[in-house]
Design a protein around this motif. Structure first.
Motif, PDB file in Angstrom:
ATOM      1  N   VAL A 176       0.844  -1.200   0.000  1.00  0.00           N
ATOM      2  CA  VAL A 176       0.000   0.000   0.000  1.00  0.00           C
ATOM      3  C   VAL A 176       0.878   1.248   0.000  1.00  0.00           C
ATOM      4  CG1 VAL A 176      -1.638   1.353   1.390  1.00  0.00           C
ATOM      5  CG2 VAL A 176      -2.014  -1.102   1.048  1.00  0.00           C
ATOM      6  N   GLN A 177       1.907   1.257   0.836  1.00  0.00           N
ATOM      7  CA  GLN A 177       2.804   2.409   0.920  1.00  0.00           C
ATOM      8  C   GLN A 177       3.527   2.637  -0.402  1.00  0.00           C
ATOM      9  OE1 GLN A 177       6.598   1.881   1.454  1.00  0.00           O
ATOM     10  NE2 GLN A 177       6.732   4.041   0.970  1.00  0.00           N
ATOM     11  N   GLN A 178       4.005   1.562  -1.017  1.00  0.00           N
ATOM     12  CA  GLN A 178       4.770   1.732  -2.251  1.00  0.00           C
ATOM     13  C   GLN A 178       3.879   2.059  -3.449  1.00  0.00           C
ATOM     14  OE1 GLN A 178       7.668  -1.551  -2.473  1.00  0.00           O
ATOM     15  NE2 GLN A 178       9.134   0.048  -1.926  1.00  0.00           N
ATOM     16  N   THR A 179       2.703   1.496  -3.529  1.00  0.00           N
ATOM     17  CA  THR A 179       1.823   1.870  -4.638  1.00  0.00           C
ATOM     18  C   THR A 179       1.371   3.321  -4.477  1.00  0.00           C
ATOM     19  OG1 THR A 179      -0.070   0.809  -3.530  1.00  0.00           O
ATOM     20  CG2 THR A 179       1.066  -0.466  -5.245  1.00  0.00           C
ATOM     21  N   GLU A 207       2.008   9.047  -6.294  1.00  0.00           N
ATOM     22  CA  GLU A 207       2.492  10.408  -6.031  1.00  0.00           C
ATOM     23  C   GLU A 207       3.578  10.806  -7.023  1.00  0.00           C
ATOM     24  OE1 GLU A 207       3.698  10.094  -1.956  1.00  0.00           O
ATOM     25  OE2 GLU A 207       1.617  10.032  -1.230  1.00  0.00           O
ATOM     26  N   LEU A 208       4.525   9.911  -7.276  1.00  0.00           N
ATOM     27  CA  LEU A 208       5.601  10.196  -8.236  1.00  0.00           C
ATOM     28  C   LEU A 208       5.042  10.395  -9.643  1.00  0.00           C
ATOM     29  CD1 LEU A 208       8.218   7.604  -6.942  1.00  0.00           C
ATOM     30  CD2 LEU A 208       8.483  10.104  -6.868  1.00  0.00           C
ATOM     31  N   ALA A 209       4.073   9.568 -10.021  1.00  0.00           N
ATOM     32  CA  ALA A 209       3.458   9.701 -11.344  1.00  0.00           C
ATOM     33  C   ALA A 209       2.718  11.026 -11.460  1.00  0.00           C
ATOM     34  CB  ALA A 209       2.511   8.532 -11.603  1.00  0.00           C
ATOM     35  N   GLY A 239      -1.610   0.498 -20.278  1.00  0.00           N
ATOM     36  CA  GLY A 239      -0.406   1.286 -20.061  1.00  0.00           C
ATOM     37  C   GLY A 239       0.718   0.471 -19.469  1.00  0.00           C
ATOM     38  N   ILE A 240       1.615   1.191 -18.823  1.00  0.00           N
ATOM     39  CA  ILE A 240       2.782   0.558 -18.206  1.00  0.00           C
ATOM     40  C   ILE A 240       2.390   0.124 -16.795  1.00  0.00           C
ATOM     41  CG2 ILE A 240       5.131   0.915 -17.375  1.00  0.00           C
ATOM     42  CD1 ILE A 240       5.522   2.869 -19.690  1.00  0.00           C
ATOM     43  N   ARG A 241       2.583  -1.151 -16.531  1.00  0.00           N
ATOM     44  CA  ARG A 241       2.189  -1.764 -15.268  1.00  0.00           C
ATOM     45  C   ARG A 241       3.427  -1.919 -14.396  1.00  0.00           C
ATOM     46  NH1 ARG A 241       2.143  -7.177 -13.789  1.00  0.00           N
ATOM     47  NH2 ARG A 241       0.525  -7.764 -12.347  1.00  0.00           N
ATOM     48  N   ILE A 242       3.414  -1.284 -13.227  1.00  0.00           N
ATOM     49  CA  ILE A 242       4.525  -1.357 -12.292  1.00  0.00           C
ATOM     50  C   ILE A 242       4.035  -2.098 -11.051  1.00  0.00           C
ATOM     51  CG2 ILE A 242       6.236  -0.036 -10.984  1.00  0.00           C
ATOM     52  CD1 ILE A 242       5.595   2.328 -12.925  1.00  0.00           C
ATOM     53  N   ALA A 243       4.740  -3.166 -10.689  1.00  0.00           N
ATOM     54  CA  ALA A 243       4.295  -4.020  -9.586  1.00  0.00           C
ATOM     55  C   ALA A 243       5.428  -4.229  -8.582  1.00  0.00           C
ATOM     56  CB  ALA A 243       3.808  -5.361 -10.135  1.00  0.00           C
ATOM     57  N   PRO A 244       5.563  -3.315  -7.609  1.00  0.00           N
ATOM     58  CA  PRO A 244       6.612  -3.510  -6.601  1.00  0.00           C
ATOM     59  C   PRO A 244       6.299  -4.703  -5.710  1.00  0.00           C
ATOM     60  CG  PRO A 244       5.229  -1.640  -6.023  1.00  0.00           C
ATOM     61  CD  PRO A 244       4.782  -2.109  -7.374  1.00  0.00           C
ATOM     62  N   HIS A 245       7.344  -5.317  -5.206  1.00  0.00           N
ATOM     63  CA  HIS A 245       7.212  -6.454  -4.289  1.00  0.00           C
ATOM     64  C   HIS A 245       7.805  -6.080  -2.942  1.00  0.00           C
ATOM     65  CE1 HIS A 245       5.765  -9.113  -7.432  1.00  0.00           C
ATOM     66  NE2 HIS A 245       6.677  -8.585  -8.224  1.00  0.00           N
ATOM     67  N   PHE A 246       7.683  -6.944  -1.950  1.00  0.00           N
ATOM     68  CA  PHE A 246       8.146  -6.610  -0.606  1.00  0.00           C
ATOM     69  C   PHE A 246       9.641  -6.342  -0.544  1.00  0.00           C
ATOM     70  CE2 PHE A 246       8.259 -11.243  -0.732  1.00  0.00           C
ATOM     71  CZ  PHE A 246       9.511 -11.533  -0.204  1.00  0.00           C
ATOM     72  N   TYR A 247      10.378  -6.794  -1.529  1.00  0.00           N
ATOM     73  CA  TYR A 247      11.827  -6.567  -1.556  1.00  0.00           C
ATOM     74  C   TYR A 247      12.212  -5.351  -2.400  1.00  0.00           C
ATOM     75  CZ  TYR A 247      10.863  -9.408  -5.672  1.00  0.00           C
ATOM     76  OH  TYR A 247      10.312  -9.911  -6.825  1.00  0.00           O
ATOM     77  N   THR A 260      12.779  -1.505  -3.203  1.00  0.00           N
ATOM     78  CA  THR A 260      13.101  -0.332  -2.388  1.00  0.00           C
ATOM     79  C   THR A 260      12.397   0.910  -2.923  1.00  0.00           C
ATOM     80  OG1 THR A 260      15.046   0.304  -3.684  1.00  0.00           O
ATOM     81  CG2 THR A 260      15.386  -1.299  -1.887  1.00  0.00           C
ATOM     82  N   ASP A 261      12.246   1.904  -2.070  1.00  0.00           N
ATOM     83  CA  ASP A 261      11.670   3.173  -2.507  1.00  0.00           C
ATOM     84  C   ASP A 261      12.551   3.822  -3.571  1.00  0.00           C
ATOM     85  OD1 ASP A 261       9.544   2.816  -0.791  1.00  0.00           O
ATOM     86  OD2 ASP A 261      10.315   4.188   0.739  1.00  0.00           O
ATOM     87  N   GLU A 262      13.856   3.646  -3.448  1.00  0.00           N
ATOM     88  CA  GLU A 262      14.784   4.194  -4.435  1.00  0.00           C
ATOM     89  C   GLU A 262      14.545   3.579  -5.813  1.00  0.00           C
ATOM     90  OE1 GLU A 262      15.737   3.055  -1.384  1.00  0.00           O
ATOM     91  OE2 GLU A 262      16.181   5.015  -0.482  1.00  0.00           O
ATOM     92  N   GLU A 263      14.181   2.311  -5.857  1.00  0.00           N
ATOM     93  CA  GLU A 263      13.876   1.664  -7.132  1.00  0.00           C
ATOM     94  C   GLU A 263      12.605   2.243  -7.755  1.00  0.00           C
ATOM     95  OE1 GLU A 263      15.742  -2.780  -6.839  1.00  0.00           O
ATOM     96  OE2 GLU A 263      14.099  -2.313  -5.446  1.00  0.00           O
ATOM     97  N   LEU A 264      11.634   2.589  -6.933  1.00  0.00           N
ATOM     98  CA  LEU A 264      10.420   3.223  -7.443  1.00  0.00           C
ATOM     99  C   LEU A 264      10.758   4.583  -8.051  1.00  0.00           C
ATOM    100  CD1 LEU A 264       7.961   2.601  -4.463  1.00  0.00           C
ATOM    101  CD2 LEU A 264       8.330   1.152  -6.465  1.00  0.00           C
ATOM    102  N   GLU A 265      11.540   5.365  -7.315  1.00  0.00           N
ATOM    103  CA  GLU A 265      11.945   6.692  -7.799  1.00  0.00           C
ATOM    104  C   GLU A 265      12.755   6.573  -9.085  1.00  0.00           C
ATOM    105  OE1 GLU A 265      13.876   8.177  -4.291  1.00  0.00           O
ATOM    106  OE2 GLU A 265      11.975   8.185  -3.185  1.00  0.00           O
TER     107      GLU A 265
END
Length: 107
Positions: free
Chosen positions: A21-24, A29-31, A79-87, A89-94
């Protein structure tokens, strides 16, 4: 499959969901900051662990992201589907959003 279950049991389903939830939310927000329309549900209670962005030339952007070793998925008419996992990092999202910005700007 047993190893996967062991990892999930060690971390805990609730902790994995909370991070999702936090990472999505961070991705949304970044988008928004980058001006990329978000096609995912914004309500975290209705959203899964995926954020879909409506980026111009999404298929080509996804191919360039793969070349840059940023793993996302393209879905036609979505569109572009981004699916972060528990491993993830926030830096990877940025980094992912920064790379999409660079690519769409022609860099």
């Amino acid at each position: 499959a047993r190893s996967g279950y062991e990892i999930i049991n060690e971390i805990g389903v609730e902790a994995i969901r909370n991070k999702s939830v936090q990472q999505t939310q961070r991705l949304i927000e970044l988008a928004d900051e980058a001006g990329f329309p978000v096609r995912s549900v914004r309500d975290p209670n209705q959203r899964g662990g995926v954020v879909v962005l409506d980026v111009p030339n999404g298929k080509e952007v996804t191919q360039e992201l793969a070349r840059r070793e940023v793993l996302v998925d393209y879905r036609p008419q979505a569109g572009i589907r981004i699916a972060p996992h528990f491993y993830t990092t926030d830096e990877e999202l940025e980094h992912t959003i920064a790379e999409i910005r660079l690519i769409t700007a022609g860099n």
